[in-house]
Design a protein around this motif. Structure first.
Motif, PDB file in Angstrom:
ATOM      1  N   ASN A  70      -5.285   2.436   7.713  1.00 21.90           N
ATOM      2  CA  ASN A  70      -4.381   2.382   8.870  1.00 21.90           C
ATOM      3  C   ASN A  70      -5.059   1.738  10.074  1.00 21.90           C
ATOM      4  O   ASN A  70      -4.428   0.990  10.836  1.00 21.90           O
ATOM      5  N   LEU A  71      -6.365   2.020  10.238  1.00 26.84           N
ATOM      6  CA  LEU A  71      -7.108   1.382  11.318  1.00 26.84           C
ATOM      7  C   LEU A  71      -7.143  -0.130  11.100  1.00 26.84           C
ATOM      8  O   LEU A  71      -6.966  -0.916  12.043  1.00 26.84           O
ATOM      9  N   GLY A  72      -7.338  -0.553   9.850  1.00 21.68           N
ATOM     10  CA  GLY A  72      -7.346  -1.980   9.549  1.00 21.68           C
ATOM     11  C   GLY A  72      -6.030  -2.640   9.906  1.00 21.68           C
ATOM     12  O   GLY A  72      -6.003  -3.733  10.491  1.00 21.68           O
ATOM     13  N   VAL A  73      -4.913  -1.996   9.555  1.00 23.10           N
ATOM     14  CA  VAL A  73      -3.593  -2.541   9.883  1.00 23.10           C
ATOM     15  C   VAL A  73      -3.437  -2.658  11.398  1.00 23.10           C
ATOM     16  O   VAL A  73      -2.962  -3.683  11.923  1.00 23.10           O
ATOM     17  N   THR A  74      -3.850  -1.614  12.113  1.00 24.52           N
ATOM     18  CA  THR A  74      -3.700  -1.607  13.571  1.00 24.52           C
ATOM     19  C   THR A  74      -4.543  -2.700  14.219  1.00 24.52           C
ATOM     20  O   THR A  74      -4.065  -3.455  15.074  1.00 24.52           O
ATOM     21  N   LEU A  75      -5.823  -2.797  13.805  1.00 24.08           N
ATOM     22  CA  LEU A  75      -6.685  -3.823  14.388  1.00 24.08           C
ATOM     23  C   LEU A  75      -6.193  -5.218  14.045  1.00 24.08           C
ATOM     24  O   LEU A  75      -6.280  -6.147  14.857  1.00 24.08           O
ATOM     25  N   SER A  76      -5.655  -5.375  12.843  1.00 24.99           N
ATOM     26  CA  SER A  76      -5.088  -6.677  12.461  1.00 24.99           C
ATOM     27  C   SER A  76      -3.933  -7.041  13.381  1.00 24.99           C
ATOM     28  O   SER A  76      -3.820  -8.186  13.845  1.00 24.99           O
ATOM     29  N   SER A  86     -13.679  -4.930   8.494  1.00 23.35           N
ATOM     30  CA  SER A  86     -14.623  -3.828   8.288  1.00 23.35           C
ATOM     31  C   SER A  86     -13.903  -2.553   7.878  1.00 23.35           C
ATOM     32  O   SER A  86     -14.371  -1.806   7.009  1.00 23.35           O
ATOM     33  N   ALA A  87     -12.747  -2.300   8.494  1.00 24.25           N
ATOM     34  CA  ALA A  87     -11.989  -1.085   8.168  1.00 24.25           C
ATOM     35  C   ALA A  87     -11.461  -1.141   6.736  1.00 24.25           C
ATOM     36  O   ALA A  87     -11.533  -0.154   5.992  1.00 24.25           O
ATOM     37  N   TYR A  88     -10.912  -2.297   6.324  1.00 27.36           N
ATOM     38  CA  TYR A  88     -10.423  -2.420   4.946  1.00 27.36           C
ATOM     39  C   TYR A  88     -11.567  -2.247   3.942  1.00 27.36           C
ATOM     40  O   TYR A  88     -11.421  -1.591   2.907  1.00 27.36           O
ATOM     41  N   ARG A  89     -12.716  -2.831   4.255  1.00 26.16           N
ATOM     42  CA  ARG A  89     -13.849  -2.707   3.335  1.00 26.16           C
ATOM     43  C   ARG A  89     -14.346  -1.264   3.262  1.00 26.16           C
ATOM     44  O   ARG A  89     -14.777  -0.798   2.191  1.00 26.16           O
ATOM     45  N   ALA A  90     -14.280  -0.557   4.386  1.00 24.50           N
ATOM     46  CA  ALA A  90     -14.666   0.850   4.364  1.00 24.50           C
ATOM     47  C   ALA A  90     -13.701   1.674   3.516  1.00 24.50           C
ATOM     48  O   ALA A  90     -14.113   2.582   2.777  1.00 24.50           O
ATOM     49  N   ILE A  92     -12.011   0.544   0.979  1.00 24.93           N
ATOM     50  CA  ILE A  92     -12.295   0.185  -0.418  1.00 24.93           C
ATOM     51  C   ILE A  92     -13.562   0.870  -0.906  1.00 24.93           C
ATOM     52  O   ILE A  92     -13.635   1.342  -2.052  1.00 24.93           O
ATOM     53  N   ALA A  93     -14.585   0.966  -0.032  1.00 20.34           N
ATOM     54  CA  ALA A  93     -15.839   1.616  -0.436  1.00 20.34           C
ATOM     55  C   ALA A  93     -15.608   3.081  -0.780  1.00 20.34           C
ATOM     56  O   ALA A  93     -16.214   3.620  -1.714  1.00 20.34           O
ATOM     57  N   GLN A  94     -14.700   3.722  -0.042  1.00 13.07           N
ATOM     58  CA  GLN A  94     -14.418   5.132  -0.308  1.00 13.07           C
ATOM     59  C   GLN A  94     -13.515   5.313  -1.518  1.00 13.07           C
ATOM     60  O   GLN A  94     -13.661   6.263  -2.279  1.00 13.07           O
ATOM     61  N   ASN A  95     -12.583   4.371  -1.707  1.00 12.68           N
ATOM     62  CA  ASN A  95     -11.667   4.469  -2.846  1.00 12.68           C
ATOM     63  C   ASN A  95     -11.433   3.060  -3.403  1.00 12.68           C
ATOM     64  O   ASN A  95     -10.490   2.374  -3.013  1.00 12.68           O
ATOM     65  N   PRO A  96     -12.299   2.616  -4.345  1.00 11.66           N
ATOM     66  CA  PRO A  96     -12.188   1.251  -4.872  1.00 11.66           C
ATOM     67  C   PRO A  96     -10.868   0.979  -5.588  1.00 11.66           C
ATOM     68  O   PRO A  96     -10.522  -0.193  -5.799  1.00 11.66           O
ATOM     69  N   GLU A  97     -10.120   2.003  -5.954  1.00 11.96           N
ATOM     70  CA  GLU A  97      -8.853   1.791  -6.651  1.00 11.96           C
ATOM     71  C   GLU A  97      -7.666   1.697  -5.702  1.00 11.96           C
ATOM     72  O   GLU A  97      -6.522   1.598  -6.157  1.00 11.96           O
ATOM     73  N   PHE A  98      -7.929   1.737  -4.411  1.00 10.22           N
ATOM     74  CA  PHE A  98      -6.841   1.676  -3.425  1.00 10.22           C
ATOM     75  C   PHE A  98      -6.391   0.211  -3.311  1.00 10.22           C
ATOM     76  O   PHE A  98      -6.915  -0.571  -2.512  1.00 10.22           O
ATOM     77  N   ALA A  99      -5.403  -0.158  -4.117  1.00 13.00           N
ATOM     78  CA  ALA A  99      -5.032  -1.565  -4.293  1.00 13.00           C
ATOM     79  C   ALA A  99      -4.508  -2.203  -3.008  1.00 13.00           C
ATOM     80  O   ALA A  99      -4.768  -3.380  -2.736  1.00 13.00           O
ATOM     81  N   ALA A 101      -5.382  -1.824  -0.008  1.00 14.20           N
ATOM     82  CA  ALA A 101      -6.467  -2.268   0.875  1.00 14.20           C
ATOM     83  C   ALA A 101      -7.033  -3.598   0.402  1.00 14.20           C
ATOM     84  O   ALA A 101      -7.361  -4.477   1.207  1.00 14.20           O
ATOM     85  N   TRP A 102      -7.166  -3.773  -0.918  1.00 15.16           N
ATOM     86  CA  TRP A 102      -7.612  -5.058  -1.452  1.00 15.16           C
ATOM     87  C   TRP A 102      -6.617  -6.168  -1.083  1.00 15.16           C
ATOM     88  O   TRP A 102      -7.023  -7.268  -0.677  1.00 15.16           O
ATOM     89  N   PHE A 103      -5.324  -5.877  -1.228  1.00  8.58           N
ATOM     90  CA  PHE A 103      -4.321  -6.889  -0.919  1.00  8.58           C
ATOM     91  C   PHE A 103      -4.395  -7.291   0.551  1.00  8.58           C
ATOM     92  O   PHE A 103      -4.401  -8.478   0.892  1.00  8.58           O
ATOM     93  N   ASN A 104      -4.466  -6.292   1.431  1.00  7.06           N
ATOM     94  CA  ASN A 104      -4.529  -6.598   2.858  1.00  7.06           C
ATOM     95  C   ASN A 104      -5.809  -7.339   3.229  1.00  7.06           C
ATOM     96  O   ASN A 104      -5.805  -8.199   4.118  1.00  7.06           O
ATOM     97  N   LEU A 105      -6.911  -7.021   2.533  1.00  6.76           N
ATOM     98  CA  LEU A 105      -8.154  -7.745   2.780  1.00  6.76           C
ATOM     99  C   LEU A 105      -7.968  -9.225   2.472  1.00  6.76           C
ATOM    100  O   LEU A 105      -8.395 -10.094   3.244  1.00  6.76           O
ATOM    101  N   GLY A 106      -7.304  -9.535   1.366  1.00  6.43           N
ATOM    102  CA  GLY A 106      -7.039 -10.937   1.045  1.00  6.43           C
ATOM    103  C   GLY A 106      -6.182 -11.612   2.096  1.00  6.43           C
ATOM    104  O   GLY A 106      -6.441 -12.758   2.490  1.00  6.43           O
ATOM    105  N   THR A 107      -5.156 -10.900   2.567  1.00 10.01           N
ATOM    106  CA  THR A 107      -4.288 -11.456   3.614  1.00 10.01           C
ATOM    107  C   THR A 107      -5.099 -11.748   4.870  1.00 10.01           C
ATOM    108  O   THR A 107      -4.912 -12.788   5.528  1.00 10.01           O
ATOM    109  N   LEU A 108      -6.004 -10.841   5.208  1.00  3.90           N
ATOM    110  CA  LEU A 108      -6.848 -11.014   6.390  1.00  3.90           C
ATOM    111  C   LEU A 108      -7.797 -12.198   6.219  1.00  3.90           C
ATOM    112  O   LEU A 108      -8.017 -12.972   7.154  1.00  3.90           O
TER     113      LEU A 108
END
Length: 611
Positions: A70-76, A86-90, A92-99, A101-108
């Protein structure tokens, strides 16, 4: 008391209470999300980000990966892209299966102009099975479609086509995906283009094709009009108030506005720049409304200098741009875009001018209810096909297409410099490869077989098209070495190339437009086939103005016979070349001052003038 304050209607009180509870590690995750939602609703994104930061510094929770997301979405949304990454990667680090977050990272990553990183991120979601077509179908399709879109933008056409086919096999009911998939096949010369994947029919593909794709995909003017009307119904907001007064204005000089994103190194500007320069300033005031890229080209500078007023609308939304045009009290707005890529069809929908026209950019009916006229000539749109236009044809006296007599030409190259054989007949066709189809290409192969001392010189558009064309030549028994491919070069070098060829073979049903003009300007005869559509009659219009009807055919068989005759009977071609050279000096096609007077008279005849 603090917990009660969380429910306060005063957001500042609720926010202060939430921060105090976080400091005491007493705020529950759902309470955090609730107050963040309220702040989001009030567009207080900076406070949302600060609240999430505070929580993440103080609180440990099994759902912190959601808070990081949610922080990643807000900062974006705040434009703080590095922090969002950094927020999206964090998360993912806590939950690598959180798909997600991966999608939003690509968009970013795409937003940060890192397209290859974005592609790698989205591809990893498929490779590592973080999404699949059964358990997470919606997100799976989003990943596939974003991959396809960005692969197409980065010119990885074959991979783009493949991933969009996968998407369509999962969900065939995706018209926008079909549209891109069809055009990708056209660009690569994958034939037949309209070969439906499972779950789709040939009719489904036609219905979803873009108007631009159908210019090359069909010679049926009714189908092309239907595609334009369908596009408008799906994509254009036509239920908007008209801005301009219906009775027009009372200006002493007519104000003409040209609307385009192609005021740069583009085919439209290559043709129109001298038109802008020569318009009579005693009768007209000329405006350019532009959302073109700043390419730094001399052509863009020349276009800008040719306008009395050059207005950038790139940072305006369509409604604001329309109001801007209306504020300038434009008498006649001429849209140079139509339905081509990058069009902003909602702008003319607001009717910012009392009279609106389409010209040159899109060779067909736009289907746009805000467009009154299409600028044409009587060869281009004969009476028999007028019912297939939503616009009224506005006929110019001689020829619809303008020309630039000042186009720079590089020193003429030798055949050796072009990689051409010295003593063989050189057919050429420098159309974009998506205009080619199997019917015309197979005809070209028959021509090469019947004129064995010949080669075909084509534009090196992309590696996949080149491989497919060579493979098809091989199947016809034509040595692929007889297909020669010219890389793209700057306009002056491209024009000079024409001097090394013997005959230009036009495409059908999407003729050469600017390309035919260029070839004829350089003295190269163009053999065309004319049909019933605007796009299939462009080159015929130019040849009619040049009084070279021998180069216009109306059937595939006639086209083939004429090409073979010209390649094998040298005196026929030399006579046509001589007439073309003479026509260059006297024809209305290249008499730009005369064209401009005809243009001025035609648009003045339909202007509305308030009493």
């Amino acid at each position: 008391m603090l917990t009660e304050n969380l429910e306060s209607p005063d957001l500042d009180v609720a926010l202060a209470a939430a921060v105090q509870l976080i400091e005491g590690v007493a705020l529950q995750p759902m309470q955090l999300l609730s107050i963040a939602d309220r702040l989001n609703g009030a567009s207080r994104l900076a406070d949302v980000a600060a609240l999430y930061h505070c929580w993440l510094q103080k609180c440990q929770s099994s759902i912190n990966y959601i808070i990081q997301f949610n922080l990643g979405v807000t900062l974006s949304n705040l434009g703080q892209l590095a922090g969002a990454e950094s927020a999206y990667r964090a998360a993912i680090a806590q939950n690598p299966e959180f798909a997600q977050a991966w999608f939003n990272l690509g968009t970013l990553q795409e937003r940060q102009l890192q397209p290859q990183d974005a592609l790698a991120t989205w591809q990893s979601m498929l490779d590592d099975k973080r999404v699949d077509a059964q358990e997470s179908r919606e997100l799976y399709l989003m990943v596939c479609n974003n991959l396809g879109r960005l692969l197409e933008q980065t010119r990885q056409l074959q991979a783009a086509e493949a991933i969009l086919r996968i998407s369509l096999e999962v969900d065939p009911a995706q018209p926008k995906v079909i549209q891109h998939w069809v055009h990708l096949r056209q660009k690569q010369c994958v034939w037949p283009v309209y070969q439906p994947p499972a779950g789709l029919t040939h009719g489904d593909l036609l219905k979803a094709s873009s108007p631009l794709a159908l210019l090359a995909g069909s010679d049926d003017p009714g189908l092309q009009l239907a595609a334009a009307v369908h596009f408008v119904r799906e994509r254009v907001n036509v239920r908007v108030p008209a801005l301009a007064p219906s009775q027009g204005y009372a200006h002493q000089k007519l104000r003409i506005g040209f609307l385009s994103s192609d005021f740069c190194l583009h085919a439209v500007s290559l043709l129109t720049v001298e038109l802008f320069e020569l318009i009579d300033r005693e009768r007209f005031e000329v405006y350019g409304f532009c959302w073109s890229r700043e390419d730094g080209s001399p052509l863009r500078e020349r276009v800008k200098n040719a306008m009395d007023h050059f207005v950038r609308i790139v940072d305006m939304d369509d409604a604001t741009a329309a109001r801007c045009i209306c504020a300038h009290e434009i008498d006649i707005l001429i849209d140079l875009h139509g339905l081509t890529s990058g069009a902003r069809a909602d702008i003319p929908a607001y009717r910012p001018a009392p009279v609106q026209m389409t010209y040159l950019g899109f060779p067909g009916s736009t289907g746009l209810p805000g467009i009154d006229y299409v600028i044409a000539d009587r060869y281009l749109i004969p009476d028999s096909v007028k019912p297939y236009f939503s616009e009224t044809p506005l006929y110019l006296a001689q020829i619809y297409q303008c020309s630039d007599r000042q186009r720079p030409v590089a020193p003429l190259p030798t055949r050796d410099a072009c990689g051409l054989p010295r003593n063989r007949f050189v057919f050429c066709s420098f159309n974009n490869n998506y205009k080619f189809n199997e019917e015309v290409f197979d005809c070209w192969m028959r021509i090469l077989q019947r004129a064995p001392d010949s080669v075909l010189w084509l534009l090196a558009d992309n590696a996949w098209a080149q491989a497919n064309l060579c493979a098809r030549a091989q199947r016809h028994g034509v040595d692929p070495a007889r297909l020669l491919f010219a890389p793209r070069v700057a306009p002056p070098e491209y024009l000079a190339r024409y001097s090394a060829a013997d005959l230009f073979l036009d495409a059908y049903p999407f003729n050469a437009g600017t390309t035919a003009n260029d070839a004829l300007w350089m003295g190269l005869p163009v053999l065309t086939r004319s049909g019933r559509t605007f796009a299939s009659r462009m080159a015929g219009s130019l040849l009619t103005a040049l009084e070279l009807p021998e180069l216009i055919t109306t059937t595939l068989a006639e086209y083939e016979e004429r090409a073979v005759e010209l390649a094998t009977q040298g005196e026929l071609l030399s006579g046509l070349r001589q007439r073309l050279q003479e026509g260059r000096a006297s024809s209305p096609l290249f008499d730009t001052p005369r064209f401009v007077r005809d243009f001025e008279d035609a648009i003045s005849s339909v202007a509305l003038r308030a009493v």
